[in-house]
Design an enzyme around this catalytic site. Structure first.
Site, PDB file in Angstrom:
ATOM      1  N   LYS A 183       0.855  -1.186   0.000  1.00  0.00           N
ATOM      2  CA  LYS A 183       0.000   0.000   0.000  1.00  0.00           C
ATOM      3  C   LYS A 183       0.894   1.240   0.000  1.00  0.00           C
ATOM      4  O   LYS A 183       1.512   1.574   1.003  1.00  0.00           O
ATOM      5  CB  LYS A 183      -0.910   0.042   1.240  1.00  0.00           C
ATOM      6  CG  LYS A 183      -1.978   1.133   1.069  1.00  0.00           C
ATOM      7  CD  LYS A 183      -2.459   1.744   2.374  1.00  0.00           C
ATOM      8  CE  LYS A 183      -1.575   2.814   2.914  1.00  0.00           C
ATOM      9  NZ  LYS A 183      -1.546   4.059   2.136  1.00  0.00           N
ATOM     10  N   GLY A 240       7.457   5.207   7.592  1.00  0.00           N
ATOM     11  CA  GLY A 240       6.622   6.407   7.703  1.00  0.00           C
ATOM     12  C   GLY A 240       6.821   7.065   9.049  1.00  0.00           C
ATOM     13  O   GLY A 240       7.896   6.940   9.663  1.00  0.00           O
ATOM     14  N   SER A 241       5.774   7.715   9.524  1.00  0.00           N
ATOM     15  CA  SER A 241       5.905   8.508  10.745  1.00  0.00           C
ATOM     16  C   SER A 241       5.987   7.608  11.978  1.00  0.00           C
ATOM     17  O   SER A 241       5.462   6.488  11.995  1.00  0.00           O
ATOM     18  CB  SER A 241       4.705   9.446  10.878  1.00  0.00           C
ATOM     19  OG  SER A 241       3.528   8.692  11.050  1.00  0.00           O
ATOM     20  N   VAL A 244       2.337   6.662  13.327  1.00  0.00           N
ATOM     21  CA  VAL A 244       1.629   5.533  12.704  1.00  0.00           C
ATOM     22  C   VAL A 244       2.387   4.226  12.965  1.00  0.00           C
ATOM     23  O   VAL A 244       1.783   3.187  13.249  1.00  0.00           O
ATOM     24  CB  VAL A 244       1.410   5.775  11.190  1.00  0.00           C
ATOM     25  CG1 VAL A 244       0.774   4.560  10.534  1.00  0.00           C
ATOM     26  CG2 VAL A 244       0.537   7.016  10.967  1.00  0.00           C
ATOM     27  N   GLY A 245       3.722   4.296  12.923  1.00  0.00           N
ATOM     28  CA  GLY A 245       4.537   3.103  13.206  1.00  0.00           C
ATOM     29  C   GLY A 245       4.260   2.559  14.592  1.00  0.00           C
ATOM     30  O   GLY A 245       4.125   1.341  14.789  1.00  0.00           O
ATOM     31  N   GLU A 262      10.732   1.537   9.736  1.00  0.00           N
ATOM     32  CA  GLU A 262      11.685   2.638   9.597  1.00  0.00           C
ATOM     33  C   GLU A 262      10.887   3.916   9.746  1.00  0.00           C
ATOM     34  O   GLU A 262       9.984   4.198   8.958  1.00  0.00           O
ATOM     35  CB  GLU A 262      12.422   2.605   8.267  1.00  0.00           C
ATOM     36  CG  GLU A 262      13.654   3.482   8.318  1.00  0.00           C
ATOM     37  CD  GLU A 262      13.631   4.609   7.320  1.00  0.00           C
ATOM     38  OE1 GLU A 262      13.657   5.779   7.775  1.00  0.00           O
ATOM     39  OE2 GLU A 262      13.554   4.332   6.117  1.00  0.00           O
ATOM     40  N   CYS A 296      13.802  11.043   5.918  1.00  0.00           N
ATOM     41  CA  CYS A 296      13.982  10.612   7.313  1.00  0.00           C
ATOM     42  C   CYS A 296      15.409  10.829   7.783  1.00  0.00           C
ATOM     43  O   CYS A 296      15.656  10.994   8.969  1.00  0.00           O
ATOM     44  CB  CYS A 296      13.592   9.141   7.439  1.00  0.00           C
ATOM     45  SG  CYS A 296      14.453   8.110   6.243  1.00  0.00           S
ATOM     46  N   GLU A 390      10.994  16.225  14.449  1.00  0.00           N
ATOM     47  CA  GLU A 390      11.516  16.101  13.094  1.00  0.00           C
ATOM     48  C   GLU A 390      10.979  17.287  12.283  1.00  0.00           C
ATOM     49  O   GLU A 390       9.777  17.543  12.299  1.00  0.00           O
ATOM     50  CB  GLU A 390      10.976  14.786  12.523  1.00  0.00           C
ATOM     51  CG  GLU A 390      11.679  14.302  11.330  1.00  0.00           C
ATOM     52  CD  GLU A 390      11.132  12.950  10.872  1.00  0.00           C
ATOM     53  OE1 GLU A 390       9.987  12.595  11.235  1.00  0.00           O
ATOM     54  OE2 GLU A 390      11.846  12.275  10.141  1.00  0.00           O
TER      55      GLU A 390
HETATM   56  P1  ADP Z   1       3.361  11.141   6.457  1.00  0.00           P
HETATM   57  O1  ADP Z   1       2.705  12.044   7.461  1.00  0.00           O
HETATM   58  O2  ADP Z   1       4.753  11.507   6.157  1.00  0.00           O
HETATM   59  O3  ADP Z   1       2.537  10.872   5.253  1.00  0.00           O
HETATM   60  P2  ADP Z   1       2.501   8.688   7.647  1.00  0.00           P
HETATM   61  O4  ADP Z   1       3.128   7.807   8.658  1.00  0.00           O
HETATM   62  O5  ADP Z   1       1.256   9.369   8.036  1.00  0.00           O
HETATM   63  O6  ADP Z   1       3.591   9.735   7.209  1.00  0.00           O
HETATM   64  O7  ADP Z   1       2.220   7.882   6.315  1.00  0.00           O
HETATM   65  C1  ADP Z   1       3.053   6.819   5.881  1.00  0.00           C
HETATM   66  C2  ADP Z   1       2.195   5.721   5.324  1.00  0.00           C
HETATM   67  O8  ADP Z   1       1.340   5.244   6.354  1.00  0.00           O
HETATM   68  C3  ADP Z   1       1.274   6.163   4.188  1.00  0.00           C
HETATM   69  O9  ADP Z   1       1.196   5.112   3.243  1.00  0.00           O
HETATM   70  C4  ADP Z   1      -0.055   6.356   4.883  1.00  0.00           C
HETATM   71  O10 ADP Z   1      -1.168   6.201   4.043  1.00  0.00           O
HETATM   72  C5  ADP Z   1       0.000   5.229   5.882  1.00  0.00           C
HETATM   73  N1  ADP Z   1      -0.913   5.394   7.020  1.00  0.00           N
HETATM   74  C6  ADP Z   1      -1.324   6.525   7.623  1.00  0.00           C
HETATM   75  N2  ADP Z   1      -2.156   6.231   8.632  1.00  0.00           N
HETATM   76  C7  ADP Z   1      -2.302   4.871   8.657  1.00  0.00           C
HETATM   77  C8  ADP Z   1      -3.037   3.939   9.452  1.00  0.00           C
HETATM   78  N3  ADP Z   1      -3.807   4.332  10.454  1.00  0.00           N
HETATM   79  N4  ADP Z   1      -2.910   2.618   9.160  1.00  0.00           N
HETATM   80  C9  ADP Z   1      -2.136   2.206   8.157  1.00  0.00           C
HETATM   81  N5  ADP Z   1      -1.414   3.025   7.381  1.00  0.00           N
HETATM   82  C10 ADP Z   1      -1.490   4.340   7.622  1.00  0.00           C
END
Ligand code: ADP
Length: 495
Positions: A183, A240-241, A244-245, A262, A296, A390
């Site tokens: 995704k 990603g962030s 969310v991680g 990461e 990052c 960050e």
């Molecule tokens: P950014 O703010 O830099 O976009 P995110 O961590 O929000 O960083 O996004 C990184 C990835 O995580 C994207 O593919 C985003 O769609 C996905 N994402 C955001 N929220 C969720 C969630 N609740 N569950 C799964 N994936 C998510």
């Protein structure tokens, strides 16, 4: 090949890529991927729902045993084919990166240059050793370890290096005999997912080996939930962030599902007294401003020995002033737009708050349309968001230090621990200092932004903790190790 750079004509690009087929979303819903420079629609993209995600996982689970059973040379051949095809398509990929994510031309080409390297590295992984023989304390016993693929992996990726980070997320796992559902980010569904699906299909990967589902941000949790809860998905891979991680890792913990993470970084560059200052300025500038600081590994804080602080700052500001943000479609563009309005407002707020609290702006400090000017700040204190969080934008802080201990303490003054850099005329001192920095990767006399596909990329603490990206880390993350022991001669048992 689809003309991804004319998607306004194409609209609802191609659909989701499930089981080797371009598939429409059940509800017919779609969302827009916007060009950050113009705000225009780059592509209309199909919105996946729970049933499409389920279908993608099912396709991956069905394809996995057959894929793993192929001779390694057959799997490797597809990665080599993908590398060759990619080289022929590189310009289309680069143009799409420029338009979908505001990548400057140089950044887009740099990102593309990593793809064939990673694909060929993955090809080599198919024939790496997958077991070992261990001595035994018991006569006649043969201890062997075997590694087998985990099965299906769920991969979620971001928009900043969407092509490379998605490729990195899938190729090593696939080479080891796993299958994947990918995704990509809602800000890069084409370059982070759909173009890759097409490349892999054209390179001959069997149906179901790579499946790509796209969602808007609102529906991303549907995919996250499915990856966490569905027992067919054995490992979740996320870039990603930290927020969310953390959410995904927390949800996976009670069911013991492994996650490979990461996350963010708060990366320092330390400039020692004996550094070549012009080189240090180039290193800090590149580490901060590549892709507008939206990496990052971007260098957020430069820590400079007090004896050379004024001169370093003067030189860094002089260089930074030369770079005016421009449209990334211009080949000379170094500083392009931020990814979206949300990101721009966040950076603006951080700088304004710092300035209100006493930070000094040496250059930049303003937004213009979709751009934020490259900005150098000093007089930053520990309570300011620019020091703690960050930045993820073209803003760098410069701070003096008096002792090495103070430099180390300031470098480590963060829960993150991804990348760091040290600039010194004494590489041995740099290496010794590197060992004291809380970071998964430290570059002596180079910038914080550096990756090589075969290297163990990864961070400590809030940057993701355990697990390394790259081929070696993939063997740990995406295979199950079993110890199988055979007693060839009868053994005397105690009773
Ligand atoms: P950014 O703010 O830099 O976009 P995110 O961590 O929000 O960083 O996004 C990184 C990835 O995580 C994207 O593919 C985003 O769609 C996905 N994402 C955001 N929220 C969720 C969630 N609740 N569950 C799964 N994936 C998510």
């Amino acid at each position: 090949m689809l003309d991804w750079n004319a998607t306004r004509a194409l609209n609802i690009s191609a659909g989701l890529f499930i089981d080797g087929q371009w598939t429409p979303g059940e509800a017919g819903a779609s969302f827009s991927s916007l060009d950050p420079t113009t705000g225009e629609v780059f592509a209309r993209v199909t919105e996946a729902g729970a049933s499409e995600v389920d279908g993608a996982i099912e396709a991956a689970a069905r394809a996995q045993p057959g894929w793993a059973a192929l001779p390694p040379a057959a799997r490797a051949a597809m990665f080599y084919a993908a590398a060759e095809l990619f080289i022929g398509r590189q310009d289309q990929f680069a143009q799409a990166l420029i338009r979908e994510t505001g990548s400057g031309y140089g950044k887009a080409m740099f990102e593309c240059s990593q793809i064939p390297i990673a694909l060929r590295e993955a090809a080599g992984l198919a024939t790496r050793d997958i077991g070992e023989i261990l001595p035994s304390q018991v006569p006649g016993k043969y201890n062997r370890t075997y590694r087998t693929p985990v099965g299906v992996i769920g991969v979620i990726t971001p928009w900043n290096f969407p092509l490379y980070l998605s490729i990195r997320g899938i190729v090593y796992a696939l080479a080891l005999g796993n299958t994947a559902v990918l995704k990509p980010s809602e800000d890069s569904p084409v370059t982070g997912g759909l173009m890759i699906a097409e490349l892999f299909a054209d390179a001959g990967f069997p149906a179901g080996v790579l499946n790509v589902v796209t969602t808007s941000r609102d529906r991303a949790p549907i995919v996250g939930d499915a990856f966490v809860k569905d027992p067919r998905v054995k490992v979740v891979s996320f870039t990603g962030s930290t927020k969310v991680g953390q959410m995904l890792a927390t949800a996976c913990a009670p069911i013991f599902k492994p996650v490979v993470l990461e996350l963010g970084g708060k990366n320092p560059t330390i400039v020692m007294e004996d550094a070549d200052l012009d080189r240090a300025v180039d290193i800090a500038f590149f580490g901060k401003f590549l892709h507008q600081g939206q990496i990052c590994m971007s260098c957020d804080k430069v820590l400079v020995a007090r004896s050379v602080y004024d001169l370093f700052l003067e030189k860094l500001v002089a260089k930074t002033r030369n770079f005016v943000p421009t449209n990334p479609a211009e080949q000379t563009c170094v500083i392009g737009p931020l990814i979206n309005g949300r990101a721009l407002q966040r950076v603006e707020a951080m700088v304004n708050e710092a300035v209100a609290a006493g930070a000094k702006v040496h250059c930049g400090g303003n937004s213009r349309g979709p751009y934020y000017e490259p900005t150098v700040l000093s007089a930053v204190t520990r309570d300011m968001a620019v020091w703690i969080d960050e930045i993820f934008g073209p803003v760098v802080t410069v701070t003096p230090f008096d002792t090495i201990g103070e430099a180390v303490a300031m470098a480590n003054d963060t829960p993150y621990g991804l990348s760091a850099s040290i600039v010194t005329g004494n590489p041995m001192l740099g290496e010794m200092l590197a060992e004291r920095i809380h970071a998964g990767m430290v570059h002596v006399n180079d910038s914080t932004v550096h990756d090589e596909p075969h290297a163990p990329f990864g961070g400590l603490g809030a940057s993701g903790g355990g697990g390394k990206w790259g081929p070696k880390g993939a063997i740990e993350a995406y295979t199950v190790q079993r110890w199988i022991a055979t007693q060839r001669e009868p053994r005397t048992l105690p009773f």
